[in-house]
Design a protein around this motif. Structure first.
Motif, PDB file in Angstrom:
ATOM      1  N   LEU A  82      24.304  39.629  56.283  1.00 43.04           N
ATOM      2  CA  LEU A  82      23.220  40.585  56.477  1.00 43.04           C
ATOM      3  C   LEU A  82      23.126  41.564  55.307  1.00 43.04           C
ATOM      4  CD1 LEU A  82      20.978  41.657  58.316  1.00 43.04           C
ATOM      5  CD2 LEU A  82      22.702  43.067  59.449  1.00 43.04           C
ATOM      6  N   MET A  83      24.272  42.056  54.864  1.00 39.87           N
ATOM      7  CA  MET A  83      24.310  42.996  53.747  1.00 39.87           C
ATOM      8  C   MET A  83      23.755  42.362  52.477  1.00 39.87           C
ATOM      9  SD  MET A  83      27.672  44.629  51.940  1.00 39.87           S
ATOM     10  CE  MET A  83      28.142  43.037  51.311  1.00 39.87           C
ATOM     11  N   MET A  84      24.175  41.145  52.188  1.00 38.07           N
ATOM     12  CA  MET A  84      23.723  40.464  50.974  1.00 38.07           C
ATOM     13  C   MET A  84      22.230  40.160  51.030  1.00 38.07           C
ATOM     14  SD  MET A  84      26.365  40.036  48.914  1.00 38.07           S
ATOM     15  CE  MET A  84      25.973  38.615  47.900  1.00 38.07           C
ATOM     16  N   LEU A  85      21.741  39.720  52.176  1.00 34.19           N
ATOM     17  CA  LEU A  85      20.317  39.420  52.305  1.00 34.19           C
ATOM     18  C   LEU A  85      19.475  40.690  52.167  1.00 34.19           C
ATOM     19  CD1 LEU A  85      20.447  36.767  55.162  1.00 34.19           C
ATOM     20  CD2 LEU A  85      19.909  36.361  52.740  1.00 34.19           C
ATOM     21  N   ALA A  86      19.934  41.785  52.777  1.00 37.28           N
ATOM     22  CA  ALA A  86      19.208  43.054  52.662  1.00 37.28           C
ATOM     23  C   ALA A  86      19.198  43.548  51.216  1.00 37.28           C
ATOM     24  CB  ALA A  86      19.832  44.111  53.577  1.00 37.28           C
ATOM     25  N   MET A 114      19.306  47.797  45.305  1.00 35.41           N
ATOM     26  CA  MET A 114      20.193  46.734  45.761  1.00 35.41           C
ATOM     27  C   MET A 114      21.553  47.307  46.163  1.00 35.41           C
ATOM     28  SD  MET A 114      22.000  43.546  43.746  1.00 35.41           S
ATOM     29  CE  MET A 114      20.569  43.113  42.850  1.00 35.41           C
ATOM     30  N   ALA A 115      22.103  48.133  45.301  1.00 30.93           N
ATOM     31  CA  ALA A 115      23.417  48.714  45.574  1.00 30.93           C
ATOM     32  C   ALA A 115      23.389  49.591  46.825  1.00 30.93           C
ATOM     33  CB  ALA A 115      23.880  49.527  44.366  1.00 30.93           C
ATOM     34  N   MET A 116      22.352  50.395  46.958  1.00 28.47           N
ATOM     35  CA  MET A 116      22.261  51.290  48.112  1.00 28.47           C
ATOM     36  C   MET A 116      22.024  50.503  49.407  1.00 28.47           C
ATOM     37  SD  MET A 116      23.094  54.081  46.844  1.00 28.47           S
ATOM     38  CE  MET A 116      22.925  55.032  48.339  1.00 28.47           C
ATOM     39  N   VAL A 120      24.545  50.831  52.500  1.00 27.96           N
ATOM     40  CA  VAL A 120      24.086  51.344  53.798  1.00 27.96           C
ATOM     41  C   VAL A 120      24.369  50.330  54.904  1.00 27.96           C
ATOM     42  CG1 VAL A 120      22.003  51.927  55.121  1.00 27.96           C
ATOM     43  CG2 VAL A 120      22.387  52.963  52.880  1.00 27.96           C
ATOM     44  N   VAL A 121      24.030  49.073  54.671  1.00 21.81           N
ATOM     45  CA  VAL A 121      24.270  48.042  55.693  1.00 21.81           C
ATOM     46  C   VAL A 121      25.771  47.892  55.941  1.00 21.81           C
ATOM     47  CG1 VAL A 121      24.060  45.571  56.228  1.00 21.81           C
ATOM     48  CG2 VAL A 121      22.111  46.819  55.270  1.00 21.81           C
ATOM     49  N   ASN A 122      26.551  47.836  54.887  1.00 21.49           N
ATOM     50  CA  ASN A 122      28.003  47.688  55.023  1.00 21.49           C
ATOM     51  C   ASN A 122      28.608  48.855  55.784  1.00 21.49           C
ATOM     52  OD1 ASN A 122      30.865  48.308  53.384  1.00 21.49           O
ATOM     53  ND2 ASN A 122      30.585  46.209  54.092  1.00 21.49           N
TER      54      ASN A 122
END
Length: 176
Positions: A82-86, A114-116, A120-122
């Motif tokens: 999910l984090m990578m896709l977001a 991308m980094a943020m 945020v998801v992580n």
């Protein structure tokens, strides 16, 4: 792809330890690098695969429990995907060049997004995991914890630039 999974496993095993923050695994180096080399679904699959394997391979991380290892493996893989896709979507939605071959002024905003997005998801999903585990989330998820992985984003960008430029000797030296 095998080398990418191995790189993720390596950074989790030999991550940098920081006082009061705990382990800073450097996982953003391969994650950001892969997002800038491959499309987001491929990068997410590679990193989620490594996230699935890590708890099953690390007795310390799984606390010696097969049940805990399985829970952590599934959580890690889903969270990472999910984090990578977001993160990949945020980068591409803002016009990020793919694959990234040169760092330009126009690439800064998509890279920051991308980094943020990844962070945020992580952080949100880790806070949920800690909360479901009965831990005091406010004591664990401090600003230092929430922002610590961001220091490795530039290294992931550099890895992608070296790889995408075809400078494989320089890429190999950087990775070593």
């Amino acid at each position: 792809m095998v080398l990418s999974v191995a790189a993720s496993l390596f950074v989790w095993q030999f991550g940098v330890r920081a006082p009061r923050v705990g382990l800073i695994s450097m996982e953003r180096v391969p994650q950001i690098g892969l997002l800038l080399i491959f499309n987001p679904s491929v990068a997410a699959t590679i990193c989620a695969g490594a996230s699935l394997l890590w708890p099953l391979l690390s007795r310390a991380y799984s606390q010696g429990s097969a049940a805990f290892a399985t829970i952590r493996a599934l959580h890690n893989a889903a969270m990472t995907a999910l984090m990578m896709l977001a993160a990949g979507h945020a980068y591409l939605a803002l016009g990020g060049l793919h694959p990234l071959r040169a760092l330009t002024f126009e690439s800064i905003v998509p890279l920051v997004a991308m980094a943020m997005a990844a962070q945020v998801v992580n952080t949100a999903l880790m806070a949920l995991f800690f909360g479901f585990d009965g831990r005091d989330v406010r004591r664990i998820v401090t600003p230092a914890y929430a922002l610590s992985d961001l220091i490795f984003v530039p290294a992931g960008v550099l890895a992608a630039l070296l790889y995408n430029s075809g400078a494989y000797a320089a890429f190999g030296l950087f990775i070593a």
